[in-house]
Design a protein around this motif. Sequence first.
Motif, PDB file in Angstrom:
ATOM      1  N   THR A  15       0.852  -1.201   0.000  1.00  0.00           N
ATOM      2  CA  THR A  15       0.000   0.000   0.000  1.00  0.00           C
ATOM      3  C   THR A  15       0.884   1.246   0.000  1.00  0.00           C
ATOM      4  N   VAL A  16       1.869   1.236   0.874  1.00  0.00           N
ATOM      5  CA  VAL A  16       2.770   2.388   0.999  1.00  0.00           C
ATOM      6  C   VAL A  16       3.604   2.554  -0.274  1.00  0.00           C
ATOM      7  N   ALA A  17       4.142   1.453  -0.781  1.00  0.00           N
ATOM      8  CA  ALA A  17       4.996   1.529  -1.974  1.00  0.00           C
ATOM      9  C   ALA A  17       4.224   2.100  -3.162  1.00  0.00           C
ATOM     10  N   LYS A  18       2.965   1.669  -3.302  1.00  0.00           N
ATOM     11  CA  LYS A  18       2.172   2.156  -4.444  1.00  0.00           C
ATOM     12  C   LYS A  18       1.896   3.662  -4.306  1.00  0.00           C
ATOM     13  N   LEU A  19       1.604   4.094  -3.080  1.00  0.00           N
ATOM     14  CA  LEU A  19       1.321   5.526  -2.870  1.00  0.00           C
ATOM     15  C   LEU A  19       2.567   6.382  -3.063  1.00  0.00           C
ATOM     16  N   ILE A  20       3.707   5.852  -2.642  1.00  0.00           N
ATOM     17  CA  ILE A  20       4.966   6.586  -2.822  1.00  0.00           C
ATOM     18  C   ILE A  20       5.257   6.718  -4.326  1.00  0.00           C
ATOM     19  N   ALA A  21       5.069   5.606  -5.039  1.00  0.00           N
ATOM     20  CA  ALA A  21       5.319   5.615  -6.485  1.00  0.00           C
ATOM     21  C   ALA A  21       4.403   6.625  -7.165  1.00  0.00           C
ATOM     22  N   LYS A  22       3.150   6.642  -6.747  1.00  0.00           N
ATOM     23  CA  LYS A  22       2.187   7.573  -7.353  1.00  0.00           C
ATOM     24  C   LYS A  22       2.611   9.015  -7.069  1.00  0.00           C
ATOM     25  N   SER A  23       2.974   9.256  -5.810  1.00  0.00           N
ATOM     26  CA  SER A  23       3.322  10.621  -5.432  1.00  0.00           C
ATOM     27  C   SER A  23       4.573  11.123  -6.161  1.00  0.00           C
ATOM     28  N   LEU A  24       5.514  10.221  -6.454  1.00  0.00           N
ATOM     29  CA  LEU A  24       6.760  10.637  -7.117  1.00  0.00           C
ATOM     30  C   LEU A  24       6.710  10.426  -8.634  1.00  0.00           C
ATOM     31  N   ILE A  64       5.786 -12.888 -17.146  1.00  0.00           N
ATOM     32  CA  ILE A  64       5.065 -12.124 -16.122  1.00  0.00           C
ATOM     33  C   ILE A  64       5.283 -10.645 -16.380  1.00  0.00           C
ATOM     34  N   SER A  65       4.195  -9.889 -16.480  1.00  0.00           N
ATOM     35  CA  SER A  65       4.388  -8.441 -16.626  1.00  0.00           C
ATOM     36  C   SER A  65       3.440  -7.677 -15.704  1.00  0.00           C
ATOM     37  N   LEU A  66       3.882  -6.478 -15.359  1.00  0.00           N
ATOM     38  CA  LEU A  66       3.106  -5.628 -14.458  1.00  0.00           C
ATOM     39  C   LEU A  66       2.687  -4.390 -15.229  1.00  0.00           C
ATOM     40  N   LEU A  67       1.387  -4.080 -15.192  1.00  0.00           N
ATOM     41  CA  LEU A  67       0.903  -2.887 -15.881  1.00  0.00           C
ATOM     42  C   LEU A  67       0.598  -1.803 -14.872  1.00  0.00           C
ATOM     43  N   ASN A  68       1.330  -0.707 -14.969  1.00  0.00           N
ATOM     44  CA  ASN A  68       1.181   0.400 -14.020  1.00  0.00           C
ATOM     45  C   ASN A  68       0.159   1.420 -14.472  1.00  0.00           C
ATOM     46  N   ASP A  69      -0.753   1.751 -13.561  1.00  0.00           N
ATOM     47  CA  ASP A  69      -1.643   2.895 -13.770  1.00  0.00           C
ATOM     48  C   ASP A  69      -1.812   3.456 -12.359  1.00  0.00           C
ATOM     49  N   SER A  70      -1.249   4.647 -12.131  1.00  0.00           N
ATOM     50  CA  SER A  70      -1.198   5.144 -10.749  1.00  0.00           C
ATOM     51  C   SER A  70      -2.585   5.357 -10.148  1.00  0.00           C
ATOM     52  N   ASN A  71      -3.629   5.411 -10.993  1.00  0.00           N
ATOM     53  CA  ASN A  71      -4.975   5.618 -10.445  1.00  0.00           C
ATOM     54  C   ASN A  71      -5.785   4.334 -10.299  1.00  0.00           C
ATOM     55  N   ALA A  72      -5.157   3.220 -10.580  1.00  0.00           N
ATOM     56  CA  ALA A  72      -5.886   1.946 -10.477  1.00  0.00           C
ATOM     57  C   ALA A  72      -4.962   0.912  -9.850  1.00  0.00           C
ATOM     58  N   PRO A  73      -5.555  -0.183  -9.313  1.00  0.00           N
ATOM     59  CA  PRO A  73      -4.673  -1.215  -8.758  1.00  0.00           C
ATOM     60  C   PRO A  73      -3.740  -1.765  -9.832  1.00  0.00           C
ATOM     61  N   LEU A  74      -2.567  -2.202  -9.405  1.00  0.00           N
ATOM     62  CA  LEU A  74      -1.584  -2.754 -10.340  1.00  0.00           C
ATOM     63  C   LEU A  74      -2.177  -3.965 -11.052  1.00  0.00           C
ATOM     64  N   ALA A 122      12.019   3.866  -9.956  1.00  0.00           N
ATOM     65  CA  ALA A 122      11.090   2.817  -9.549  1.00  0.00           C
ATOM     66  C   ALA A 122      11.068   2.612  -8.041  1.00  0.00           C
ATOM     67  N   VAL A 123       9.886   2.209  -7.561  1.00  0.00           N
ATOM     68  CA  VAL A 123       9.744   1.769  -6.172  1.00  0.00           C
ATOM     69  C   VAL A 123       9.482   0.271  -6.240  1.00  0.00           C
ATOM     70  N   LEU A 124      10.320  -0.514  -5.581  1.00  0.00           N
ATOM     71  CA  LEU A 124      10.113  -1.964  -5.565  1.00  0.00           C
ATOM     72  C   LEU A 124       9.790  -2.401  -4.148  1.00  0.00           C
ATOM     73  N   ASP A 125       8.794  -3.279  -3.989  1.00  0.00           N
ATOM     74  CA  ASP A 125       8.577  -3.823  -2.648  1.00  0.00           C
ATOM     75  C   ASP A 125       8.710  -5.328  -2.671  1.00  0.00           C
ATOM     76  N   GLY A 126       9.258  -5.856  -1.566  1.00  0.00           N
ATOM     77  CA  GLY A 126       9.486  -7.295  -1.492  1.00  0.00           C
ATOM     78  C   GLY A 126      10.124  -7.701  -0.181  1.00  0.00           C
ATOM     79  N   ARG A 127      11.021  -8.675  -0.273  1.00  0.00           N
ATOM     80  CA  ARG A 127      11.703  -9.174   0.926  1.00  0.00           C
ATOM     81  C   ARG A 127      13.218  -8.953   0.854  1.00  0.00           C
ATOM     82  N   ASP A 128      13.740  -8.910  -0.387  1.00  0.00           N
ATOM     83  CA  ASP A 128      15.190  -8.905  -0.582  1.00  0.00           C
ATOM     84  C   ASP A 128      15.616  -7.783  -1.530  1.00  0.00           C
ATOM     85  N   ILE A 129      14.808  -6.738  -1.636  1.00  0.00           N
ATOM     86  CA  ILE A 129      15.128  -5.684  -2.611  1.00  0.00           C
ATOM     87  C   ILE A 129      16.395  -4.927  -2.188  1.00  0.00           C
TER      88      ILE A 129
END
Length: 218
Positions: A15-24, A64-74, A122-129
């Motif tokens: 949640t935090v990572a997505k909001l940070i990415a959106k804000s920046l 595997i691909s990720l589609l970013n749209d800062s106004n919608a869920p990933l 980029a903002v990456l979230d995980g365990r070993d970033i």
Amino acid sequence: MIIAIDGPAGAGKSTVAKLIAKSLNFLYIDTGAMYRALTLKALEQGADIKDPQKLSELAAHTDISLLNDSNAPLKVLLDGRDVSADIRQPRITQFVSEVAKIKEVRKIMVELQRKLGNKGNAVLDGRDIGTVVFPEAEKKFYIDAIFEERVNRRHKESTGLGQKLTAEDVAADLANRDKIDSGRAVAPLKQADDAVYVDTTKLSIEEVVNKVLGFINE
Ligand code: DC
């Protein structure tokens, strides 16, 4: 700039990572979603989750691909198919840590994560970033919360998704994943020496985001 956000499940990382990415206006890369997508494919194909060779072969032949749209869920695409909702099912959550502990699987996923991250900011979230994927990241955070609070959050989240899990089910899953994610031989969940530790137990999402943004803008 790369911003690395690590921590255990339920601490509020994504949640935090997505909001940070959106804000920046940065790309948001949810690395857990990648391990989840592969787990979904393995289960759909009836593959033995505990067979490292089978899982590595599967990972090598999976897109595997990720589609970013800062106004919608990933949006998470598995071989071109939208699996964003499917990868949050309890059966995926139950098995994902087993898949994520396989060395060859991690190698393939880390390569993909670096490729995506190196496209720009980029903002990456995980365990070993901060420890393995981008040890040279400019900003690193370790987002944590006490176990009971993480269970509370995940329980609320699962109820919101219409899942009928009890708090005890969620607690058992989190305890199991904490144990596997922290205890595995390859890239275990660990705070990087140069990461900022943020205890979110008593903080709202907004407070965590502001705190993290404060460190980024320092
Ligand atoms: O963040 P999440 O709950 O969606 O992650 C699912 C699982 O994937 C988690 O239990 C451990 C694994 N994972 C990992 O090993 N390394 C990462 N960088 C991200 C997730």
